[in-house]
Design an enzyme around this catalytic site. Structure first.
Site, PDB file in Angstrom:
ATOM      1  NE  ARG A 276      -9.654  12.418   4.366  1.00 33.34           N
ATOM      2  CZ  ARG A 276      -9.631  11.119   4.145  1.00 33.34           C
ATOM      3  NH1 ARG A 276     -10.745  10.473   3.884  1.00 33.34           N
ATOM      4  NH2 ARG A 276      -8.502  10.452   4.168  1.00 33.34           N
TER       5      ARG A 276
ATOM      6  NE  ARG B 258      -6.070   1.516  -0.047  1.00 31.58           N
ATOM      7  CZ  ARG B 258      -6.094   2.556   0.768  1.00 31.58           C
ATOM      8  NH1 ARG B 258      -5.044   2.839   1.499  1.00 31.58           N
ATOM      9  NH2 ARG B 258      -7.167   3.301   0.850  1.00 31.58           N
TER      10      ARG B 258
ATOM     11  CD  GLU C  89      -8.892  -1.163   4.316  1.00 27.86           C
ATOM     12  OE1 GLU C  89      -8.449  -0.740   5.404  1.00 27.86           O
ATOM     13  OE2 GLU C  89      -9.193  -0.419   3.382  1.00 27.86           O
TER      14      GLU C  89
ATOM     15  CG  ASN D 121      -1.806   1.122   1.371  1.00 22.74           C
ATOM     16  OD1 ASN D 121      -1.774   2.038   0.546  1.00 22.74           O
ATOM     17  ND2 ASN D 121      -2.626   1.122   2.401  1.00 22.74           N
TER      18      ASN D 121
ATOM     19  CG  HIS E  96     -12.820   3.344   3.316  1.00 22.61           C
ATOM     20  ND1 HIS E  96     -13.541   4.388   3.871  1.00 22.61           N
ATOM     21  CD2 HIS E  96     -11.542   3.546   3.668  1.00 22.61           C
ATOM     22  CE1 HIS E  96     -12.725   5.183   4.529  1.00 22.61           C
ATOM     23  NE2 HIS E  96     -11.503   4.689   4.421  1.00 22.61           N
TER      24      HIS E  96
END
Ligand code: ADP
Length: 396
Positions: free
Chosen positions: A240, A90, A384, A7, A179
């Protein structure tokens, strides 16, 4: 066979070497500050730990560092690189080009490059990782697993914004969602856990980590999700803002003489619960302590957070005309009993009652609703990296 899962961020590279047969991680770690000075962290399942400063000028050097550590005679977990059968990458944005994971070839690399416009911070870094592996392990098959792919099943009514149609036609401005690997993994696992037939199920997944999103999964397919063209839309997150009136941007630009880019950076990095709590923290453990001490801003930030999650759940119940199960996952979803209790507190109209004792229990997979609840609510840990390794194995 072992799968190396990578990743790559702009200055970091997270990795795991996963044994596909046992689905266990043999080694995990992260290279940080790539291109700056370089910090390398490695942990094996045999208890070896390495932490050192290594000059990592490029991602290629970082990948080389990872490979060296994996075969290192004392702390490594494999004897030679031949024991890595595949690499799963990823990739953040697959645009409309990828509704599934794919084996990487030159065409795929070009298509990922073409999506870089949509994720200028992420896709170029993902590509650097792909090219670095290609240079160092030219014969090992590689698979790209996209954050956006699972959401490509959304219908147009969910992904179109209320903008002049030319913006979709010319620039592909639409909701993509992120996601996806986690929402896919957790929704499948939720169905198994609750004994539901995934092909005949209505599941809502709340992935609440630093970045956070909610997805409506109807019959195993994403039909709506809270993030948008970028991961800025939707829930109030760690740093965020999530959904805001878009006119706020111009208002701040005019009031403070900032550029649009500066305001967007503020919405990404200084907002969410961190900004709402007066810069206190984006970490929910800190906010919970502060709220227990009576810090009004921390209390408000946590209230806004849970309220927004509950509103998204409500809208997805409407979108699916019902819900069978709701899953909480990721750092906050798996660990923060207060957030879960507050969210579930809004869901009485669905016939859900929180089991307070279970909600306070630290466990792996667990129902947090009472047995008589009409909708099942559970903690389902995400993984993940394992999901990427599974996708990779399925394709090679
Ligand atoms: P990401 O992968 O997006 O970086 P994670 O899914 O790891 O995020 O979630 C990180 C967040 O989870 C932390 O910022 C913190 O707010 C929250 N978190 C982690 N552990 C706990 C805990 N024990 N209690 C409450 N919140 C926690």
């Amino acid at each position: 066979m072992n799968v190396l899962v990578l990743n790559c961020g702009s200055s970091s590279l997270k990795y795991q070497l996963i044994n596909a047969a046992t689905e266990t991680a043999l080694a995990t770690g992260i290279c940080e500050r790539i291109g700056i000075d370089g910090k390398f962290k490695y942990k094996s399942n045999t208890g070896a730990k390495v932490e050192k400063q290594v000059t990592m000028e490029t991602h290629e050097t970082a990948v080389k560092c990872v490979l060296d550590a994996l075969v290192e005679p004392e702390t490594g977990v494999i004897k030679s690189l031949d024991e890595i059968g595949a690499v799963g990458h990823r990739v953040v944005h697959g645009g409309e080009s990828f509704a599934q994971s794919v084996v990487i070839d030159d065409e795929v690399i070009k298509a990922i490059e073409a999506c870089s416009d949509l994720a200028p911070l992420h896709n170029p870094a993902n590509l650097i990782g792909i090219n670095a592996c290609k240079a160092l392990m030219p014969n090992v098959p590689m698979v790209a697993v996209f954050d956006t792919a699972f959401h490509q099943s959304m219908p147009a009514r969910a992904y179109l914004y209320g903008l002049p149609c030319k913006y979709y036609d010319e620039y592909k401005i639409r909701k993509y969602g992120f996601h996806g690997t986690s929402h896919s993994f957790v929704s499948k696992r939720m169905a198994e856990f609750a004994g539901l037939d995934i092909n005949n199920s209505k599941i809502i997944v709340c992935h609440l980590g630093n970045g956070a999103s909610v997805t409506a999964v109807l019959n195993g397919k994403s039909i709506d999700t809270s993030m948008g063209l970028t991961p800025l839309e939707g829930l109030t997150m760690g740093t965020r803002s999530g959904d805001i009136d878009p006119a706020i941007i111009e208002y701040i630009v005019n009031k403070e003489g900032k550029t649009v880019s500066e305001v967007i950076a503020m919405l990404n990095k200084e907002s969410g619960v961190q900004g709402m709590s007066g810069g206190l923290s984006s970490d929910f453990r800190d906010l919970t302590i502060a709220s227990e001490e009576g810090n009004v801003l921390a209390i408000q930030a946590l209230e806004v957070y849970s309220y927004r999650v509950a509103k998204y759940i409500g809208s997805y119940v409407a979108a699916m005309n019902g819900v069978d199960a709701i899953a909480f996952t990721a750092g906050i979803g798996e660990n923060d009993d207060l957030v879960r209790a507050n969210v579930v507190g809004y869901l009485g109209y669905l016939g859900i009652t929180l089991d307070k004792e279970k909600n306070n229990t630290k466990s792996n997979e667990l129902y947090i609703c009472t047995p008589d609840s009409k909708v099942k609510v559970a903690i389902i840990p995400t993984n993940e990296e394992l999901a990427i390794a599974r996708e990779t194995m399925a394709l090679i």
